[in-house]
Design an enzyme around this catalytic site. Structure first.
Site, mmCIF file in Angstrom:
data_model
loop_
_atom_site.group_PDB
_atom_site.id
_atom_site.type_symbol
_atom_site.label_atom_id
_atom_site.label_comp_id
_atom_site.label_asym_id
_atom_site.label_seq_id
_atom_site.Cartn_x
_atom_site.Cartn_y
_atom_site.Cartn_z
ATOM 1 N N ARG A 40 24.375 -52.167 -2.073
ATOM 2 C CA ARG A 40 23.954 -50.780 -2.269
ATOM 3 C C ARG A 40 25.093 -49.840 -1.855
ATOM 4 N NH1 ARG A 40 19.806 -53.596 0.386
ATOM 5 N NH2 ARG A 40 17.878 -53.806 -0.833
ATOM 6 N N LYS A 60 18.794 -52.965 4.451
ATOM 7 C CA LYS A 60 17.560 -52.294 4.838
ATOM 8 C C LYS A 60 16.892 -53.036 5.982
ATOM 9 C CE LYS A 60 16.386 -50.069 0.440
ATOM 10 N NZ LYS A 60 15.370 -49.934 -0.630
ATOM 11 N N HIS A 73 24.040 -47.810 -8.310
ATOM 12 C CA HIS A 73 22.886 -48.698 -8.447
ATOM 13 C C HIS A 73 22.908 -49.402 -9.799
ATOM 14 C CE1 HIS A 73 19.475 -49.902 -6.065
ATOM 15 N NE2 HIS A 73 18.679 -49.862 -7.111
ATOM 16 N N ARG A 112 24.976 -52.346 -9.410
ATOM 17 C CA ARG A 112 24.180 -53.376 -8.708
ATOM 18 C C ARG A 112 23.279 -54.098 -9.699
ATOM 19 N NH1 ARG A 112 21.781 -54.663 -3.640
ATOM 20 N NH2 ARG A 112 19.507 -54.709 -3.603
ATOM 21 N N HIS A 153 17.128 -58.627 -1.182
ATOM 22 C CA HIS A 153 15.738 -58.303 -1.476
ATOM 23 C C HIS A 153 14.820 -59.084 -0.541
ATOM 24 C CE1 HIS A 153 16.760 -57.103 -5.900
ATOM 25 N NE2 HIS A 153 16.908 -56.110 -5.062
ATOM 26 N N TYR A 173 15.106 -58.364 -12.774
ATOM 27 C CA TYR A 173 16.331 -58.586 -13.538
ATOM 28 C C TYR A 173 16.146 -59.656 -14.604
ATOM 29 C CZ TYR A 173 18.216 -55.831 -9.757
ATOM 30 O OH TYR A 173 18.435 -54.824 -8.858
#
Length: 300
Positions: free
Chosen positions: A151, A175, A246, A249, A272, A281
């Site tokens: 990110r 995150k 993004h 990404r 993730h 995806y």
């Protein structure tokens, strides 16, 4: 209210481990709610928060055209706050328990074709041929984003010690303060070595600290600057969609899957927490497969 928000911000950071970006978003949502509360209740007494008022606030947001993804986040913000405020004794009962989070419509992200990604990397590389420090930095931004799929906030947060050039891996803090390792290839290694040797020393100052990527004045690179770099690079690629970090990404994940990478490997690389997020995806690659079939197959 400011004191309550300050205490809630400390809770988000220290107990929930939320990033600075998430804290800003949650606090912004709550300021919007408190303004709405003051319009309906004289003095904006916190104890007046109720389920109907929360629903009215969200309905007003939806009526103003706020996206479903934003509504979902604002609902989560409020539910987190009301649960915390109830435990703190600021509310006698939690009005957010019955508040439902709107389901965000998942849309297929815009991605580059592999030839467009190559053209974008070449465009960034051509700009760095003259050895301009910022051009060297811009090349590294584009190469790392596409090579690792990290990110933009994770990119800007990198320190020099987070890079292992010999093993060609990055240590990324994602995150929820979760740490992961992201590999990169030879082109990104070349861009990294040139930036560290010829680019960074030219713009670094006594206040630069350990930041890997720097702005023109020597401070840590801002995410907005990185987005501008990516958009400008994409504008040099004919026919490419106007994507930001993004989008790179998304493109990295899609091209990995198209190349035969395992879904769980891609999940780990992107950081993730849920495989369901990574599965988005696979829909992109299937959509591209259908488009090629429709165009090329005689019986399509």
């Amino acid at each position: 209210m400011p004191a309550v928000l300050d205490e809630f911000a400390a809770f988000l950071e220290l107990e929930r481990g939320r990033s600075a970006h998430t804290q800003r978003a949650y606090l912004g949502d709550l300021r919007s709610l408190f303004e709405f509360l003051e319009q309906r209740v004289p003095g904006g007494d916190l104890s007046a928060l109720s389920l109907p008022l929360l629903r009215s606030w969200l309905a007003a947001q939806a009526g103003a055209g706020v996206a479903r993804t934003t509504l979902a986040r604002r609902t989560s913000s409020v539910k987190t706050f009301t649960a915390w405020a109830t435990r703190r004794g600021l509310l006698s009962a939690d009005p957010g328990t019955r508040l439902r989070v709107p389901k965000a419509r998942r849309t297929l992200p815009a991605v580059l074709r592999q030839d467009q990604a190559l053209a974008a990397m070449n465009a960034a590389s051509s700009g760095a041929q003259q050895g301009d420090p910022l051009a060297l930095r811009d090349r590294l931004i584009v190469e790392l984003l596409y090579a690792t799929g990290i990110r933009v906030s994770e990119l800007c947060g990198l320190d020099i010690d987070d890079v292992d050039i010999g093993r060609r891996v990055l240590r990324v803090l994602g995150k929820g303060n979760k740490q992961r390792t992201a590999p990169f290839g030879e082109p990104a290694e070349d861009a990294l070595r040139r930036w560290l040797a010829d680019g960074r020393p030219a713009v670094a100052t006594s206040t630069s600290g350990p930041a890997l990527l720097l702005g023109a004045r020597g401070g840590r690179l801002d995410a907005r600057q990185a987005r501008t770099v990516v958009h400008e690079t994409m504008s040099a690629v004919e026919g490419a969609p106007d994507i930001g970090p993004h989008g790179l990404r998304h493109s990295a994940a899609t091209h990995l899957l198209e190349g035969g990478a395992d879904l769980r490997i891609v999940q780990e690389m992107l950081g993730h927490s849920s495989l369901a997020t990574t599965q988005l995806y696979t829909h992109v690659t299937v959509a591209r497969l259908r488009a090629v079939h429709d165009q090329a197959h005689p019986r399509a």
